[in-house]
Every structure is written in structure tokens, then in C-alpha cells.
Design an enzyme around this catalytic site. Structure first.
Site, PDB file in Angstrom:
ATOM      1  N   LYS A  53      21.659  -3.696  13.030  1.00 38.63           N
ATOM      2  CA  LYS A  53      22.333  -2.475  13.246  1.00 38.63           C
ATOM      3  C   LYS A  53      22.052  -1.497  12.282  1.00 38.63           C
ATOM      4  CE  LYS A  53      26.840  -3.429  15.354  1.00 38.63           C
ATOM      5  NZ  LYS A  53      28.336  -3.206  15.101  1.00 38.63           N
ATOM      6  N   ARG A 111      21.866 -16.597  16.036  1.00 39.83           N
ATOM      7  CA  ARG A 111      21.873 -15.212  16.419  1.00 39.83           C
ATOM      8  C   ARG A 111      20.483 -14.846  17.202  1.00 39.83           C
ATOM      9  NH1 ARG A 111      22.221 -11.099  11.877  1.00 39.83           N
ATOM     10  NH2 ARG A 111      21.751  -9.535  13.518  1.00 39.83           N
ATOM     11  N   GLU A 166      32.308  -4.842  15.849  1.00 41.61           N
ATOM     12  CA  GLU A 166      32.914  -3.597  15.398  1.00 41.61           C
ATOM     13  C   GLU A 166      32.452  -2.166  15.866  1.00 41.61           C
ATOM     14  OE1 GLU A 166      32.739  -1.740  10.656  1.00 41.61           O
ATOM     15  OE2 GLU A 166      31.664  -3.809  11.325  1.00 41.61           O
TER      16      GLU A 166
END
Length: 877
Positions: free
Chosen positions: A297, A287, A44
Site C-alpha cells: 500500500k 500473501r 482498512e
């Protein structure tokens, strides 16, 4: 494409009936792809890519195809901007993502934007409405969450067999007619509602056990122009609605994401099944987590917006831009990603591993030069004022054929302050009064005088140059001649956080105040001219550095990429040993902490944290922060997960009291409990084995991790070994056919302790066990019995393992060629934990059998365990 069947698919994961493609959809997909296998990398554009994205890129552009044995010409990876949140996205981020993907060396088959599909997505939303699978809802966000919470509690009650809680859990607008929903959705499209007044929700399953099936939102209203397509839309689709559809429209073969999306598997396939669309395979991997680092983020954005960092490209940031500015190359990052691989186990990679790969690459690419970071003056007293001598210095000392450059030796030099002391020391190899020091690539110098300033500080050191090299210095140091010294600024970078495992709540207080140290008086030899920004160098004896973009024609600025001294696992282990802290004491501390947690009522676990929270719900879960503000949804979810984990730990009643005391360093011997009498029969029947553990409180039970096994042979490669009265036990969980991943430490896992093991630590033991036991690739737990070769034993392991298998309800796996024993497979275990009840029952069965054979001591003072095994044998289950 030449893909493996599903049962042998290395990227196979949890299967769902809804994930199966009808034959006609599968044939159409194959026809469109023409034999190509397609993945996608879909970030994104709401921030800068970080090293976790580097791992995802490596997986999608390369590693997945290698695992699938896809020929290079049949590989395709789409770079897709997942741009459905216009208020958080920008052209800056769009361009940065493109630049970073290109800099990392990846070439996508094509680049797409989710927003390019908005017309098609709108058509499909209309189709969902027409099929009665979507409705316009006017509930507020808080009302939707309240309904979902009731639905979640209902699901919990069903699982527990308790009374269903009351309360509204379905939207009052859920049963609108198709015609009304079409009209209202059109009104949304035309901008007749304010933001938050209406949304389109998918009619999924409010009675599901999966929270992600609670009528997810497909469209919401946002009066925000889109950075890629402008202001043509005021309704925007959500990620949960779009990502599965775009995967299908782009004919993605494998939709690869991280494990936090695993529970969205049901909703992913619900949408595609509802619309009769092709269904890609989904694979989730863990992850990336790195010590001393955060990759959230939200946290990275806060580091920038709160002024902790100078920007997204601050060399301390784990962003691709930050790492690049610090001197990490694409080769370093890609090699690191290949090394750590992908796994479905949550682990934390030591930052030393990344630094190790930096040193490997930079050792072959960074030209050597000499610099002095904290200069002190050195004067050669036995040479004339105009003395100079040109010396040849290799660009790569270990590769002399790669060239050299010239440096000038002059009367006045600069050395580093650490290379001189007023007092001699047996452990100090630098220059001291009366001593000798070697000038790298030049000559030894002999101390003559230390000249001091009026305040007593050091002004300069006078030495004599030994051009005959008759003196033998203990060390040779870097230096810079005053005639060729160039002033520069050097920025030394260290770990961003002071804690190896950064706390989610207190992370800002754990920032390292010395993550950046700026030296403004450093000097570098000017023999390499004026290197441009991005040039990588090795300052000899100091580390690897890169010329920073802040450099000017009058002042070079260098960022330290990594030091020369490697501080990896071996060094850490050595340092730990030097602190004289035994493994047993460490285990005792962990067990004591676990005992405390086990006794903590989950209703009380947060209430003492008044510096963080001010209000709590009936379960004791915080609802408001210390300032009285309601907690965010994400914060509440994390706290709820912690609470549920503590609740499970607190409510466990099958853990014997004596187990809780295991491995405590007793100041006085614990009285031995009476051991059960041995079973008379040579081979006790399964029915005679008790369901409770024999009293082990008097036995010395310890965790031995790695190869340095106390009292045993070096070189054992099994983790999680437990020694009890001469027996040793281990448990294993393997989730790949070759066993590279997933070896569980029985003791630590049974006590619900977190363990972080690198692939290297697991690979040795798990590979052997895994090759013997598993071919399905699913998570399984097993008991393993091992007989050392060339040993004579009274115990028939085949007999023993059958007893344990019968008791445990497991399946005996016979030995295969080249393996070391037999095993009982206990079946798939989704949780990845070894159940305590199973463990204790297994130990009871094994111990009772061995006691009957006279192979296990009846009390702690009986040391004749070698009657069955031999002094140095390694046996266990």
C-alpha cells in the site's frame, strides 16, 4: 456446523494453549451462531483494494467454506471496515471498498465498522485495567522502542545461553495501581493530554521470545475526527487490541489473515484470554506476490502521490479499480484466485497466469472487430472510385452461431504498417514488392507499386484486388476501409516494472518507461457503432481492448487489456533454451553468487552501499539514509532481517568446502579425491556411518528441475533431483495431506537459495510423495527411497532405508498400496529448510551403504552404477 475435528481441519495452524476455548464459551458461541460458520473480510479504509485483496476476498467468501465442506446455506462472511486510524482513512476509501466488494460479486452477510464497537472496546479496556492487565504509560514512542529492543536482545541471549544485556526493558509506569490507571485513562478520554504524552498499554510479557508480546499499545491519543463516527473520541484503539476482540464479538469461526500476522497469534489470544472472551480459530496464508508488480500500500500510494500514475484507477495499477479500467473482469480475477489457491509457502505468481485467465474469459465475451494501430494507405487500383462491397464478419469466429456484423470494403483501405516491407524475407509473411497479401474476410491483393513522398517515406501502396481468389497469400491481415474508418486513441499497456522481482529499495528506478504507449493515429472500423465505456472488444490480430472512460462522442479511447500472443511458462522455457545457456552453467552462476554471500561478513554487507546509507550501528546495519535522515522503523526492521539472514549464512561451519564447489563448470578436470573404502559388511550398522560427507568433489552434481531430465526418461515429475555418480537424490517437504504444496529443491534450499515454484510445478511430484507419507498436515521433511517397477536390484531398499533411519533418528514409513517406495520421516521442521547437517549425514549413510553393496562408483571414472539400477532406472532418496 458440520466442521471437521481439529486434527483433520484443513485450516488448522500453529496451536496455542491460550487458543483453546473453555467449554462454556464454546457452547455460548455455538448457540449464538445457530450452526452457521462465519468468516470476515476486514480491510482498512486507507487506500484502494488491490489484487491481493481479491485473493483474500475469494478465500473468505468462498474458498475457506469449500475447504471446510460447509453447506452454502450455513456460510456467512462479514465485510468489516477496520477503521482505527482516522488520519489515514476517508469517505472516499470507505465508498471505494464497498463498490469493489460488490463489483467482485461478493455479498456479505452484513457490513460492520470497528468504530461501531468503540463504546464496547472502551469498556473492555477498563476491564483490562481492573484485572491488572493494562496500564497508562508516558514513555515516548522512541523510549518504548528502545525498551523493546533491550527485551529482544535479552530473549536472544537466553536462547544462546549468553549473559543477559543490561538496560531498561520495562516501562517505569508498568506497576501503577489499578486506581491510578483508571484515573489516568479517564484523563486520556477527556483530552487532558497532548498526542504522544500518554497511551494505554497491555501488560503482556516483556520476557517473551515473541516481539509482539512486549506490552503492545491498546489506546493512543489522536485529535482527529473519524470519517465514520465523527469527533466523539480523542483516543483510538489499535489494531492489535481491536481485531481479536471484534472477531470474538462477531462470533467469527475462522479469522483468516496473511502470514506476516502469524507471530501475532500469541498476542491475539492473550487479549481474548485476559478478557475471558470466545476465541476464534486463526489461519494464516501466504500473501499474493506477482511478478513485475508491487502490492505494498505504501508503494502504491507513492506511485499516485509522486505522479507516476494518474490515480488509483490508472490501468497500470494492480488495484481493483485499475484492473477494472484496464479490462479485467470480476470473473477473470476470481478465476485467477481460484487457480492459484492458498498456501502457507511464500511464492511469486507469474503475471502470465493472470493474463492467461484474461484470455480465457475474453475469448468468450469480447466481440471481434478490426482496427489498425499504425495505419498505412492501401489503394485498390482495379476498382472504380465509388466501389464498395458489404462483407459479413462473425462476432466470434470460433462460435458462428453468436452472430455477425457487416463491414464495408472500399477502394481505399488502411492496413497496419507492420504488414508491409520494401524488402522480401523468407521469414516475413506480409506484403512485399511482387507479393500477395490477404485481406481478412475479403480477398487477396497483389502488389503493384509503393508510392513514396518527396522525403522517401511511404505515402501509399497500390495493389490489385483478386476477387477470384486465385492468388494464395501467406497470411490474412486486419484492415479498415477509409469510408468507415473512425479515428481513436489506443493506449498499449505493458508490465509496470522492468524487473520480474521488484527490488524493495530500488523499485522506483525499476519502473518501466514503456508501461504505457499511446497511439493517437489508430483507426477502428465503425461497424459496431459507438460502444460505451466499459465495452470489451477484441481487435483482431492485436489483442483485447476496453473502451476507456476518457472516451468522448468525437474520440474513442481504448485500453489494451492483454495481447493475443500468450507468453507463459512454455514460451519462457523455449526462449531460455534458445539462448544456449545450459542448466549447469546457470547453477554454477547461482553457486558462485552463493559462495560470495557465504564469505561476506554481515558487518560489511551494507557499508558499500553509500548511495543509500550514511550511518551504521555496531553490527553494520544502516541507521540513516544517504541524506543523513534516520531510517523508518519498517526500513530498519527489513534491514535487520537481511542482516540476520546473512549472519546465519556466514556462520555456518558445517558445509564441506567441496560442496561449495559443486556444479561449477570446471575448465579443467578436478582431481578426484580418494574415496573411502567400502564397508566390509553387507549391511553396515548405523554406528559405522561417519558424521561427515564422503568426498564428492569429483562427481558431477547437478540440479535437474522439471521433466526434461538429461540422460533419463521424459516425464519425471519430481523437482529438485540431484545426480551423483549415477545415483539420483531428492528431498521433499509437504505441508498438506495431499502434498499439493511444498516440494523443496534439496540443492537450492541447502544453499539457502530462493525458489519460486508454481502449484503446477509442485503438484505432480509432491502429490505422489505426500499421499504416501503424510496425514497430519504439518510441515515435515523426509528421505524417500524409490524402486522403479519391473526392475531387478541387488539393493534391499527396506534394509537401506532402515540404516538411514537409524542414523538420522527418524521414523520409517512403510510403503502403502500404489506407492513406489519407503521413507524416513525426519519430523516437523518449522523453518521450512532442509538442515545441511542432516542432509550430509543422510547422504553419507546412503552412499556408504551403497558402496558396500557395490552399487555406487568409488570414483568419478567408474560408470558401472547400472549394476544395481539399470541404465534408465530412477532411484534415490
Amino acid at each position: 456446523a458440520n466442521l471437521l475435528p481439529m486434527s483433520d481441519d484443513p485450516l488448522a495452524a500453529r496451536e496455542l494453549e491460550s487458543a483453546k476455548n473453555p467449554p462454556h464459551l464454546l457452547e455460548q458461541h455455538k448457540a449464538r451462531c445457530g450452526g452457521k460458520v462465519r468468516t470476515r473480510f476486514p480491510p482498512e479504509p486507507n487506500g484502494y483494494l488491490h489484487i491481493g485483496h481479491a485473493k483474500s476476498m475469494n478465500m473468505n467468501f468462498q474458498m475457506a467454506f469449500e475447504k471446510l465442506n460447509v453447506e452454502p446455506e450455513l456460510r456467512e462472511c462479514i465485510f468489516r471496515y477496520d477503521d482505527t486510524n482516522p488520519e489515514k482513512e476517508s469517505d472516499e476509501y470507505i465508498q471505494s471498498l464497498r463498490d469493489d466488494v460488490q463489483w467482485m460479486g461478493w455479498t456479505p452477510s452484513r457490513t460492520t465498522f470497528t468504530s461501531d464497537y468503540f463504546d464496547k472496546l472502551y469498556e473492555l479496556a477498563l476491564e483490562l485495567i481492573k484485572r491488572g492487565k493494562a496500564y497508562v504509560c508516558h514513555q515516548t514512542g522512541a523510549e518504548i522502542e528502545a525498551c523493546r529492543e533491550v527485551a529482544k536482545n535479552r530473549a536472544k541471549a537466553r536462547r544462546e545461553g549468553s549473559t543477559l544485556p543490561s538496560g531498561q526493558y520495562m516501562s517505569p509506569f508498568r506497576d501503577r495501581s489499578v486506581e491510578e490507571n483508571l484515573r489516568l485513562f479517564d484523563d486520556m478520554r477527556k483530552g487532558k493530554y497532548a498526542e504522544g504524552e500518554a497511551c494505554l498499554r497491555m501488560k503482556m510479557d516483556m520476557d517473551s521470545d515473541n516481539y509482539n508480546m512486549y506490552d503492545q499499545v491498546a489506546y493512543r491519543i489522536k485529535y482527529v475526527p473519524h470519517p465514520h463516527i465523527g469527533d466523539g473520541w480523542c483516543i483510538y484503539p489499535t489494531y492489535d487490541y481491536t481485531h481479536c476482540i471484534i472477531d470474538s464479538l462477531e462470533d467469527i469461526e475462522y479469522s483468516i489473515c496473511t502470514l506476516e500476522f502469524e507471530t501475532r497469534r500469541e498476542s491475539y489470544y492473550w487479549v481474548l484470554e485476559a478478557l475471558d472472551l470466545y476465541r476464534p480459530k486463526v489461519y494464516e496464508f501466504a500473501r499474493l506476490n506477482i511478478t513485475y508488480t508491487v502490492l505494498s500500500k505504501r508503494k502504491l500510494l507513492k506511485l499516485v502521490t509522486n505522479g507516476y500514475m494518474r490515480g488509483w484507477d490508472d490501468p497500470r495499477m494492480p488495484t481493483i479499480r485499475g484492473l477494472r479500467r484496464r479490462g479485467y473482469t470480476a470473473a477473470i480475477l476470481n478465476n485467477f484466485c481460484v487457480d492459484i489457491g492458498v498456501t502457507r509457502n511464500m511464492t511469486s505468481v507469474m503475471i502470465e497466469k493472470l493474463q492467461h485467465h484474461a484470455r480465457l474469459v475474453l475469448n468468450e465475451t469480447a466481440v471481434r472487430t478490426m482496427a489498425v494501430l499504425n495505419p498505412i494507405k492501401l489503394v485498390l487500383t482495379n476498382v472504380p472510385e465509388n466501389f464498395t462491397e458489404s462483407l459479413s464478419v462473425p462476432d466470434f469466429p470460433h462460435l458462428p452461431d453468436k452472430g455477425s456484423h457487416q463491414v464495408q470494403l472500399s477502394k481505399t483501405l488502411w492496413i497496419d504498417a507492420r504488414d508491409y516491407r520494401d524488402q522480401a524475407d523468407d521469414d516475413y509473411f506480409g506484403l512485399t514488392p511482387g507479393g500477395v497479401l490477404g485481406l481478412r474476410y475479403a480477398y487477396p491483393v497483389v502488389f503493384k507499386q509503393a508510392v513514396k513522398n518527396a522525403d522517401g517515406s511511404l505515402k501509399e501502396i497500390h495493389v490489385e484486388l483478386d476477387r477470384t481468389k486465385s492468388q494464395k497469400p501467406k497470411t490474412w491481415v486486419n484492415w479498415v476501409a477509409q469510408s468507415t474508418a473512425r479515428p481513436c486513441e489506443v493506449r498499449l499497456y505493458n508490465n509496470l516494472f522492468i524487473e520480474e522481482k521488484v527490488d524493495d529499495d530500488k523499485w522506483e528506478s525499476q519502473l518501466n518507461p514503456e508501461s504505457e504507449i499511446i497511439l493517437k493515429t489508430a483507426l477502428i472500423d465503425s461497424s459496431l457503432g459507438s460502444p460505451s465505456a466499459g465495452t470489451l472488444l477484441q481487435f483482431e490480430r492485436e489483442g483485447y481492448f476496453i473502451v476507456d472512460q476518457d472516451s468522448t462522442s468525437s474520440l474513442l479511447v481504448f485500453n489494451r487489456t492483454v495481447t493475443l500472443a500468450e507468453s507463459g511458462l512454455k514460451k519462457k522455457e523455449t526462449e531460455a533454451a534458445s539462448k544456449s545457456k545450459s542448466r549447469k552453467e546457470e547453477m554454477a552462476k547461482n553457486i558462485e553468487e552463493k559462495q560470495r554471500k557465504m564469505a561476506l561478513n554481515p558487518k560489511d554487507m551494507f557499508k558499500a552501499q553509500t548511495d543509500l546509507y550514511s550511518k551504521f550501528d555496531d553490527d553494520g546495519i544502516p541507521t540513516h539514509d544517504a541524506a543523513g535522515q534516520p531510517l523508518t522503523k519498517n526500513a530498519s526492521k527489513k534491514l535487520r532481517k537481511e542482516w540476520e539472514k546473512q549472519k546465519l549464512l556466514f556462520e555456518k561451519t558445517d558445509i564441506p568446502d567441496n560442496w561449495k564447489a559443486i556444479a561449477k563448470p570446471a575448465e579443467a578436470p578436478t582431481p578426484a579425491a580418494e574415496a573411502p573404502a567400502p564397508t566390509p559388511a553387507a549391511t553396515p550398522a548405523a554406528a559405522t556411518v561417519p558424521d561427515v560427507v564422503v568426498d564428492r568433489s569429483s562427481y558431477d552434481v547437478k540440479v535437474i528441475k522439471g521433466v526434461e531430465k538429461e540422460g533419463g526418461k521424459k516425464g519425471q515429475d519430481i523437482l529438485g533431483v540431484h545426480e551423483m555418480g549415477g545415483l539420483e537424490f531428492f528431498c521433499t517437504s509437504v505441508d498438506t495431506p495431499d502434498g499439493d504444496l511444498g516440494l523443496l529443491n534439496l540443492c537450492l534450499d541447502a544453499m539457502n537459495q530462493e525458489i519460486d515454484e508454481t502449484a503446477e510445478e509442485r503438484r505432480g511430484g509432491a502429490a505422489t510423495v505426500g499421499k504416501m507419507l503424510f496425514s497430519s498436515g504439518k510441515d515435515q521433511l523426509a528421505i524417500v527411497a524409490r524402486i522403479p517397477q519391473d526392475k531387478s536390484h541387488k539393493v534391499d531398499v527396506s534394509d537401506w532405508i532402515k540404516v538411514v533411519a537409524t542414523k538420522m533418528g527418524g521414523k520409517v514409513v512403510p510403503p502403502t498400496t500404489g506407492t513406489f517406495g519407503q521413507a524416513v520421516v525426519l519430523g516437523d521442521v518449522a523453518s521450512g529448510r532442509f538442515p545441511i547437517k542432516l542432509r550430509d549425514t543422510a547422504i553419507a549413510a546412503a552412499v556408504e551403504y551403497l558402496q558396500a553393496k557395490g552399487c555406487f562408483p568409488q570414483n568419478a571414472n567408474d560408470s558401472d552404477s547400472d549394476v544395481c539400477y539399470g541404465d534408465d532406472a530412477f532411484d534415490g532418496f
